[in-house]
Design a protein around this motif. Structure first.
Motif, mmCIF file in Angstrom:
data_model
loop_
_atom_site.group_PDB
_atom_site.id
_atom_site.type_symbol
_atom_site.label_atom_id
_atom_site.label_comp_id
_atom_site.label_asym_id
_atom_site.label_seq_id
_atom_site.Cartn_x
_atom_site.Cartn_y
_atom_site.Cartn_z
ATOM 1 N N GLN A 1 -6.069 -12.261 7.078
ATOM 2 C CA GLN A 1 -5.114 -11.276 7.570
ATOM 3 C C GLN A 1 -3.865 -11.233 6.701
ATOM 4 O OE1 GLN A 1 -4.369 -12.221 11.698
ATOM 5 N NE2 GLN A 1 -6.528 -11.992 12.268
ATOM 6 N N PHE A 2 -3.252 -10.044 6.655
ATOM 7 C CA PHE A 2 -1.964 -9.888 5.984
ATOM 8 C C PHE A 2 -0.851 -10.198 6.981
ATOM 9 C CE2 PHE A 2 -4.786 -7.169 3.489
ATOM 10 C CZ PHE A 2 -4.415 -7.480 2.189
ATOM 11 N N ASN B 1 0.349 -0.662 6.360
ATOM 12 C CA ASN B 1 -1.100 -0.800 6.278
ATOM 13 C C ASN B 1 -1.616 -0.351 4.909
ATOM 14 O OD1 ASN B 1 -3.718 -1.333 7.190
ATOM 15 N ND2 ASN B 1 -3.947 0.651 8.187
ATOM 16 N N HIS B 2 -1.007 0.695 4.354
ATOM 17 C CA HIS B 2 -1.331 1.105 2.984
ATOM 18 C C HIS B 2 -0.754 0.119 1.969
ATOM 19 C CE1 HIS B 2 -2.933 5.209 3.634
ATOM 20 N NE2 HIS B 2 -2.059 5.318 4.617
ATOM 21 N N LEU B 3 0.521 -0.208 2.149
ATOM 22 C CA LEU B 3 1.227 -1.018 1.152
ATOM 23 C C LEU B 3 0.564 -2.361 0.897
ATOM 24 C CD1 LEU B 3 5.047 -0.528 1.850
ATOM 25 C CD2 LEU B 3 3.880 -0.221 -0.344
ATOM 26 N N CYS B 4 0.127 -3.026 1.961
ATOM 27 C CA CYS B 4 -0.424 -4.371 1.762
ATOM 28 C C CYS B 4 -1.697 -4.328 0.924
ATOM 29 C CB CYS B 4 -0.633 -5.086 3.092
ATOM 30 S SG CYS B 4 -1.793 -4.318 4.205
ATOM 31 N N LEU B 5 -2.496 -3.263 1.081
ATOM 32 C CA LEU B 5 -3.696 -3.120 0.250
ATOM 33 C C LEU B 5 -3.330 -2.837 -1.202
ATOM 34 C CD1 LEU B 5 -6.104 -1.044 2.527
ATOM 35 C CD2 LEU B 5 -6.390 -3.417 1.797
ATOM 36 N N HIS B 6 -2.387 -1.918 -1.416
ATOM 37 C CA HIS B 6 -1.978 -1.581 -2.784
ATOM 38 C C HIS B 6 -1.368 -2.794 -3.481
ATOM 39 C CE1 HIS B 6 -2.201 3.006 -2.797
ATOM 40 N NE2 HIS B 6 -2.644 2.644 -1.596
ATOM 41 N N GLU B 7 -0.540 -3.537 -2.756
ATOM 42 C CA GLU B 7 0.096 -4.706 -3.365
ATOM 43 C C GLU B 7 -0.919 -5.787 -3.688
ATOM 44 O OE1 GLU B 7 3.053 -5.663 -0.475
ATOM 45 O OE2 GLU B 7 4.493 -4.161 -1.213
ATOM 46 N N VAL C 1 -4.092 -5.320 -4.485
ATOM 47 C CA VAL C 1 -4.835 -4.873 -5.676
ATOM 48 C C VAL C 1 -3.989 -5.087 -6.927
ATOM 49 C CG1 VAL C 1 -5.812 -2.862 -6.855
ATOM 50 C CG2 VAL C 1 -6.275 -3.226 -4.426
ATOM 51 N N MET C 2 -2.717 -4.714 -6.856
ATOM 52 C CA MET C 2 -1.836 -4.875 -8.018
ATOM 53 C C MET C 2 -1.703 -6.340 -8.410
ATOM 54 S SD MET C 2 1.219 -2.108 -7.436
ATOM 55 C CE MET C 2 1.616 -2.665 -5.784
ATOM 56 N N GLU C 3 -1.565 -7.215 -7.416
ATOM 57 C CA GLU C 3 -1.415 -8.642 -7.692
ATOM 58 C C GLU C 3 -2.671 -9.199 -8.351
ATOM 59 O OE1 GLU C 3 -0.535 -12.837 -5.301
ATOM 60 O OE2 GLU C 3 -0.424 -10.922 -4.249
ATOM 61 N N GLN C 4 -3.828 -8.812 -7.839
ATOM 62 C CA GLN C 4 -5.084 -9.293 -8.395
ATOM 63 C C GLN C 4 -5.266 -8.819 -9.838
ATOM 64 O OE1 GLN C 4 -7.080 -11.260 -6.629
ATOM 65 N NE2 GLN C 4 -8.884 -11.373 -7.946
ATOM 66 N N LEU C 5 -4.846 -7.596 -10.120
ATOM 67 C CA LEU C 5 -4.980 -7.029 -11.465
ATOM 68 C C LEU C 5 -3.879 -7.500 -12.416
ATOM 69 C CD1 LEU C 5 -5.742 -3.294 -10.525
ATOM 70 C CD2 LEU C 5 -7.358 -4.890 -11.571
ATOM 71 N N GLY C 6 -2.782 -7.953 -11.843
ATOM 72 C CA GLY C 6 -1.619 -8.264 -12.668
ATOM 73 C C GLY C 6 -0.970 -7.006 -13.199
ATOM 74 N N ALA C 7 -1.117 -5.904 -12.447
ATOM 75 C CA ALA C 7 -0.602 -4.598 -12.883
ATOM 76 C C ALA C 7 0.819 -4.384 -12.374
ATOM 77 C CB ALA C 7 -1.507 -3.485 -12.372
ATOM 78 N N THR C 8 1.535 -3.505 -13.068
ATOM 79 C CA THR C 8 2.899 -3.137 -12.682
ATOM 80 C C THR C 8 2.891 -1.711 -12.148
ATOM 81 O OG1 THR C 8 3.810 -4.540 -14.424
ATOM 82 C CG2 THR C 8 5.276 -2.876 -13.478
ATOM 83 N N VAL C 9 3.612 -1.510 -11.045
ATOM 84 C CA VAL C 9 3.676 -0.173 -10.461
ATOM 85 C C VAL C 9 4.501 0.742 -11.348
ATOM 86 C CG1 VAL C 9 4.394 1.194 -8.474
ATOM 87 C CG2 VAL C 9 3.523 -1.108 -8.138
#
Length: 477
Positions: A164-165, A280-286, A288-296
């Protein structure tokens, strides 16, 4: 002695108030002017009738086929009935308009404006269904989709413990402070359903910007269990008001007076559910970004199934994208209009016009129900339909069960919807997110225990019938 029949003879409507009123009248010996004055304070207010004529509404939609015309005709009849609701002052339908229930129910792609009234049935159970976009720069689209598939959650229920988030403390505090939201079940769902997408037409989409070539992640889902529970309570409260003040109003169009205590709390609850859904959207996007090491590079969102307020007017958008900035206090970019998994997502800007009331379509909409669409595909296997309609994209179903009611042909023609956006001056398309791939829930019920039990029961019945037929045939020999 004054009796109930005496009150009825005065033209008063009998009800629970009779008992207390009669006791007081007879105990005090009221008569004449004192009786009339007392009755004026006790008798229920006159009920509010339906409007004699439907309030006019704007039609931002046209038909190219008989099926499309049938769809519009039903939507029009439904709106004509709905627009006699006493609180209603304006309305419109969008190019994606399609039926959402029996006659009188607000259609998908409908906007209904009410004065001093919140109609829970006009935002429905999926409160704050919405879309969020994150620009991930030059990330590899396949890698984004692969990572997202491991992190997202589709289907019924929520996330198990350990997956859970964290529910932000501010949002949890708002749940606890509002009687519409502070039940044990609601609080539990607020934690368990965070970071989940549900099923139906909800999706996780990865594509590439036409303008920049950047990879974009787009999610589409709503408020899940917490929103559904709030909707159920809202309908119960609205029905209580309907019976008391406007029994002629259709139950699905019942309302909560916005200035009542119940109305103020419900409005506050809607805002809390909006915050929860955005999270609910943000936690999924964050994740994914963390796993990829991507910058918004950029991030924005908009709801398209909600109630928006402007003074004493409440804009009920049942599948309509808000274009006017006054409807979105946290606007950070343009608006997002998805069409289907194989078509680009439209990025749009726009303004309020006389006919759009400040809104644009929320998607492509349907001309046929899910069941009707499935019937139209008889003669082809699910695998054949899937292969034909998803050529060139990486389309995935979370439960590995094809749901043909979510494939492109289940929706209105995307090019026609896009053209009508232009024709009716609903928005300006400023970019397109061209599809790489998409994840949807799929037909998860195919493996549901209740369905397996039903199929096993039917198989046993057929086997018994065949055995009986075989026995009868042998006896005849």
């Amino acid at each position: 002695m004054i009796t109930g029949q005496d009150l009825i003879a005065r033209g008063l409507q009998p009800g629970k108030w009779f008992k207390d009123a009669l006791e007081h009248i007879n105990a005090q010996g009221l008569e004449g002017e004192s009786l009339e004055a007392y009755l004026d304070t006790m008798k229920p207010a006159p009920t509010i009738p339906l409007l004699a004529q439907a309030v006019p509404f704007y039609e931002n939609i046209s038909a190219d086929t008989p099926i499309e015309q049938d769809n519009i005709d039903y939507v029009r009849q439904s709106m004509l009935r709905l627009m006699r609701t006493p609180t209603v002052v304006a309305g419109a339908i969008m190019p994606d308009a399609c039926p959402a229930g029996p006659l009188g129910t607000i259609p998908v792609g409908g906007i209904v404006v009410a004065r001093n009234a919140i109609h829970p049935g006009m935002h429905s159970a999926d409160i704050c269904c919405s879309v969020m976009l994150t620009n991930l720069g030059k990330s590899d689209p396949k890698q984004v989709l692969d990572v997202a598939q491991q992190l997202t959650h589709f289907g019924p229920g929520g996330r198990p413990e350990g997956q859970q988030f964290a529910l932000p403390a501010e949002i949890e505090a708002e749940f606890r402070d509002n009687s519409y939201l502070n039940s044990r079940r609601s609080l539990s769902m607020a934690r368990e359903h965070l970071g989940t997408q549900g099923d139906g037409n909800h999706f996780l989409y990865v594509g590439v910007s036409r303008n920049t070539g950047d990879t974009m992640l787009v999610t589409h889902h709503g408020s899940r269990g917490p929103g559904a529970l709030l909707y159920k309570q809202g309908m119960t409260v609205a029905e209580r008001f309907r019976k008391a003040i406007s029994p002629e109003t259709d139950p699905n169009n019942a309302w909560i007076p916005s200035e009542s205590e119940e109305g103020r709390r419900y409005w506050a609850a809607l805002q809390t559910i909006r915050k929860w859904t955005k999270q609910n959207h943000l936690c999924l996007h964050e994740a994914v970004m963390e796993q990829l090491g991507a910058t918004v590079q950029q991030q924005y969102w908009n709801e398209h199934n909600f109630v928006f307020r402007d003074g004493d007017l409440y804009y009920h958008a049942k599948g309509a994208t808000p274009m006017d900035p006054k409807f979105m206090p946290d606007i950070t970019g343009p608006r997002i209009i998805p069409l289907n998994m194989a078509q680009p997502i439209l990025i749009v800007e726009g303004s309020t016009t006389k006919t759009n009331l400040g809104f644009a379509p929320h998607g492509a909409g349907r001309n046929l129900s899910r069941t009707g669409h499935k019937r139209s595909k008889l003669g082809q296997t699910k695998e054949e339909i899937f292969a034909e309609e998803t050529q060139g994209i990486d389309a995935r179903f979370f439960f590995n069960q094809i749901d043909i009611s979510e494939l492109p042909s289940a929706y209105k023609n995307a090019e026609q919807v896009q053209q009508q956006i232009v024709d009716f001056d609903l928005a300006t398309i400023v970019d397109e997110i061209r599809p790489y791939g998409c994840i949807m829930a799929g037909d998860w019920e195919q493996e549901a225990p209740w369905r397996k039990k039903k199929l096993a029961k039917e198989a046993a019945r057929l086997a018994a019938a065949n055995a009986q037929a075989d026995g009868s045939a042998l006896a005849a020999e």
